[in-house]
Design a protein around this motif. Sequence first.
Motif, mmCIF file in Angstrom:
data_model
loop_
_atom_site.group_PDB
_atom_site.id
_atom_site.type_symbol
_atom_site.label_atom_id
_atom_site.label_comp_id
_atom_site.label_asym_id
_atom_site.label_seq_id
_atom_site.Cartn_x
_atom_site.Cartn_y
_atom_site.Cartn_z
ATOM 1 N N ASP A 33 0.831 -1.195 0.000
ATOM 2 C CA ASP A 33 0.000 0.000 0.000
ATOM 3 C C ASP A 33 0.874 1.257 0.000
ATOM 4 O O ASP A 33 1.666 1.471 0.924
ATOM 5 C CB ASP A 33 -0.885 -0.026 1.249
ATOM 6 N N ALA A 34 0.716 2.091 -1.018
ATOM 7 C CA ALA A 34 1.523 3.303 -1.158
ATOM 8 C C ALA A 34 1.238 4.327 -0.066
ATOM 9 O O ALA A 34 2.014 5.271 0.117
ATOM 10 C CB ALA A 34 1.276 3.932 -2.529
ATOM 11 N N THR A 35 0.144 4.146 0.673
ATOM 12 C CA THR A 35 -0.180 5.083 1.757
ATOM 13 C C THR A 35 0.430 4.652 3.087
ATOM 14 O O THR A 35 0.359 5.402 4.067
ATOM 15 C CB THR A 35 -1.703 5.208 1.949
ATOM 16 N N ASP A 36 1.042 3.468 3.137
ATOM 17 C CA ASP A 36 1.521 2.894 4.393
ATOM 18 C C ASP A 36 2.957 3.339 4.687
ATOM 19 O O ASP A 36 3.893 2.901 4.019
ATOM 20 C CB ASP A 36 1.455 1.360 4.301
ATOM 21 N N PRO A 37 3.163 4.173 5.701
ATOM 22 C CA PRO A 37 4.518 4.631 6.017
ATOM 23 C C PRO A 37 5.403 3.530 6.587
ATOM 24 O O PRO A 37 6.630 3.675 6.627
ATOM 25 C CB PRO A 37 4.282 5.741 7.049
ATOM 26 N N LYS A 38 4.799 2.428 7.010
ATOM 27 C CA LYS A 38 5.561 1.326 7.607
ATOM 28 C C LYS A 38 5.750 0.164 6.629
ATOM 29 O O LYS A 38 6.186 -0.923 7.024
ATOM 30 C CB LYS A 38 4.871 0.829 8.875
ATOM 31 N N LEU A 39 5.440 0.394 5.358
ATOM 32 C CA LEU A 39 5.556 -0.661 4.353
ATOM 33 C C LEU A 39 6.993 -1.161 4.262
ATOM 34 O O LEU A 39 7.928 -0.385 4.065
ATOM 35 C CB LEU A 39 5.094 -0.136 2.990
ATOM 36 N N GLU A 40 7.144 -2.475 4.398
ATOM 37 C CA GLU A 40 8.467 -3.079 4.366
ATOM 38 C C GLU A 40 9.112 -2.897 2.990
ATOM 39 O O GLU A 40 8.486 -3.107 1.964
ATOM 40 C CB GLU A 40 8.364 -4.562 4.694
ATOM 41 N N GLY A 41 10.368 -2.481 2.986
ATOM 42 C CA GLY A 41 11.102 -2.308 1.740
ATOM 43 C C GLY A 41 11.277 -0.869 1.321
ATOM 44 O O GLY A 41 12.137 -0.569 0.478
ATOM 45 N N LEU A 42 10.456 0.035 1.864
ATOM 46 C CA LEU A 42 10.598 1.446 1.531
ATOM 47 C C LEU A 42 11.886 2.000 2.129
ATOM 48 O O LEU A 42 12.322 1.560 3.196
ATOM 49 C CB LEU A 42 9.411 2.254 2.061
ATOM 50 N N PRO A 43 12.498 2.976 1.476
ATOM 51 C CA PRO A 43 13.688 3.612 2.054
ATOM 52 C C PRO A 43 13.326 4.423 3.298
ATOM 53 O O PRO A 43 12.141 4.723 3.526
ATOM 54 C CB PRO A 43 14.190 4.504 0.917
ATOM 55 N N PRO A 44 14.308 4.810 4.094
ATOM 56 C CA PRO A 44 14.026 5.560 5.326
ATOM 57 C C PRO A 44 13.415 6.934 5.057
ATOM 58 O O PRO A 44 13.573 7.505 3.967
ATOM 59 C CB PRO A 44 15.418 5.708 5.969
ATOM 60 N N SER A 45 12.733 7.456 6.049
ATOM 61 C CA SER A 45 12.170 8.803 5.957
ATOM 62 C C SER A 45 13.279 9.813 5.663
ATOM 63 O O SER A 45 14.389 9.710 6.197
ATOM 64 C CB SER A 45 11.481 9.186 7.267
ATOM 65 N N GLY A 46 12.974 10.778 4.816
ATOM 66 C CA GLY A 46 13.903 11.856 4.527
ATOM 67 C C GLY A 46 15.126 11.466 3.728
ATOM 68 O O GLY A 46 16.142 12.158 3.770
ATOM 69 N N SER A 47 15.024 10.365 2.963
ATOM 70 C CA SER A 47 16.206 9.886 2.231
ATOM 71 C C SER A 47 16.066 9.938 0.711
ATOM 72 O O SER A 47 17.012 9.605 0.000
ATOM 73 C CB SER A 47 16.509 8.442 2.647
ATOM 74 N N CYS A 48 14.909 10.363 0.213
ATOM 75 C CA CYS A 48 14.641 10.264 -1.229
ATOM 76 C C CYS A 48 14.758 11.618 -1.928
ATOM 77 O O CYS A 48 14.384 12.655 -1.374
ATOM 78 C CB CYS A 48 13.246 9.691 -1.474
ATOM 79 N N ASP A 49 15.254 11.580 -3.150
ATOM 80 C CA ASP A 49 15.387 12.791 -3.955
ATOM 81 C C ASP A 49 14.115 13.109 -4.729
ATOM 82 O O ASP A 49 13.772 14.280 -4.913
ATOM 83 C CB ASP A 49 16.547 12.623 -4.940
ATOM 84 N N VAL A 50 13.428 12.068 -5.185
ATOM 85 C CA VAL A 50 12.209 12.242 -5.985
ATOM 86 C C VAL A 50 11.179 11.196 -5.580
ATOM 87 O O VAL A 50 11.517 10.018 -5.400
ATOM 88 C CB VAL A 50 12.487 12.104 -7.500
ATOM 89 N N VAL A 51 9.931 11.635 -5.454
ATOM 90 C CA VAL A 51 8.793 10.716 -5.309
ATOM 91 C C VAL A 51 7.785 11.091 -6.389
ATOM 92 O O VAL A 51 7.429 12.265 -6.530
ATOM 93 C CB VAL A 51 8.138 10.804 -3.920
ATOM 94 N N SER A 52 7.369 10.106 -7.168
ATOM 95 C CA SER A 52 6.381 10.360 -8.221
ATOM 96 C C SER A 52 5.106 9.573 -7.952
ATOM 97 O O SER A 52 5.141 8.490 -7.358
ATOM 98 C CB SER A 52 6.941 9.991 -9.599
ATOM 99 N N ILE A 53 3.995 10.153 -8.383
ATOM 100 C CA ILE A 53 2.681 9.492 -8.295
ATOM 101 C C ILE A 53 1.973 9.794 -9.609
ATOM 102 O O ILE A 53 1.523 10.917 -9.837
ATOM 103 C CB ILE A 53 1.845 9.986 -7.103
ATOM 104 N N SER A 54 1.886 8.820 -10.460
ATOM 105 C CA SER A 54 1.373 9.020 -11.812
ATOM 106 C C SER A 54 0.015 8.324 -11.990
ATOM 107 O O SER A 54 -0.058 7.096 -11.983
ATOM 108 C CB SER A 54 2.400 8.474 -12.822
ATOM 109 N N TYR A 55 -1.025 9.121 -12.117
ATOM 110 C CA TYR A 55 -2.381 8.614 -12.326
ATOM 111 C C TYR A 55 -2.757 7.578 -11.268
ATOM 112 O O TYR A 55 -3.293 6.516 -11.583
ATOM 113 C CB TYR A 55 -2.533 8.054 -13.746
ATOM 114 N N ALA A 56 -2.475 7.919 -10.014
ATOM 115 C CA ALA A 56 -2.832 7.025 -8.908
ATOM 116 C C ALA A 56 -3.587 7.748 -7.808
ATOM 117 O O ALA A 56 -4.388 7.129 -7.104
ATOM 118 C CB ALA A 56 -1.570 6.368 -8.332
ATOM 119 N N VAL A 57 -3.365 9.055 -7.648
ATOM 120 C CA VAL A 57 -4.018 9.792 -6.560
ATOM 121 C C VAL A 57 -5.540 9.674 -6.663
ATOM 122 O O VAL A 57 -6.224 9.488 -5.660
ATOM 123 C CB VAL A 57 -3.590 11.277 -6.563
ATOM 124 N N THR A 58 -6.070 9.759 -7.883
ATOM 125 C CA THR A 58 -7.525 9.687 -8.076
ATOM 126 C C THR A 58 -8.097 8.302 -7.782
ATOM 127 O O THR A 58 -9.310 8.143 -7.671
ATOM 128 C CB THR A 58 -7.903 10.069 -9.520
#
Length: 199
Positions: free
Chosen positions: A78-103
């Motif tokens: 789930d892209a809304t889950d901040p505890k999703l296993e495998g995601l990089p640590p908070s404050g470590s990413c240069d770019v986050v994209s969301i393409s035709y998913a918010v709706t």
Amino acid sequence: MLHGRKPLMMKMPVQKGCVWVDLGGGTASNVEFFSKSVMTDWFDKVYVVDLTPSLAKVAKKRVADNKWGGKVEIILGDATDPKLEGLPPSGSCDVVSISYAVTMIPNWKDVLQNAYRLLKPGGHICVCDFTLDAKSQWSASKKFWKYLFSTDHIYLNEEHITTLQTMFEEKHLEVSYGTFPYVPRLLKCPYYAFIGMKK
């Protein structure tokens, strides 16, 4: 049909050693906008997150076919889950994209909050999607597209853009109109491409 995707990817801020998370990334098709040499030389790591097993399966095959190796990781969840296993640590990413998913995400504010959490200060969010245009769209057109998309569980909302503008420092915003297959060309739906920076 997804008119905002290519211009957004072409404008996405990329720097050497870039860490990119594509939330709601489906089959990882966004990654193919970048050549293999760019993937090798510019990106340190790319994470593609999607909730649908069948799409994640296609994404993994795409990674293998393109020989991206350890550069691209597919995360099922789930892209809304901040505890999703495998995601990089908070404050470590240069770019986050969301393409035709918010709706397509009922709790859409949570995915924007997750993107904000992942980004480092000065990092960029890149979002494109269908929308409603408060400035120039007729009321009947708004009702038509809102109803039509809702039958496919896609929910148009003018608040998406204003929320992005509140959360991030706006660097680029394009709102335009695009055609659709099997729909008369006179009937066009608005879409947007937004790039913002974490303050």
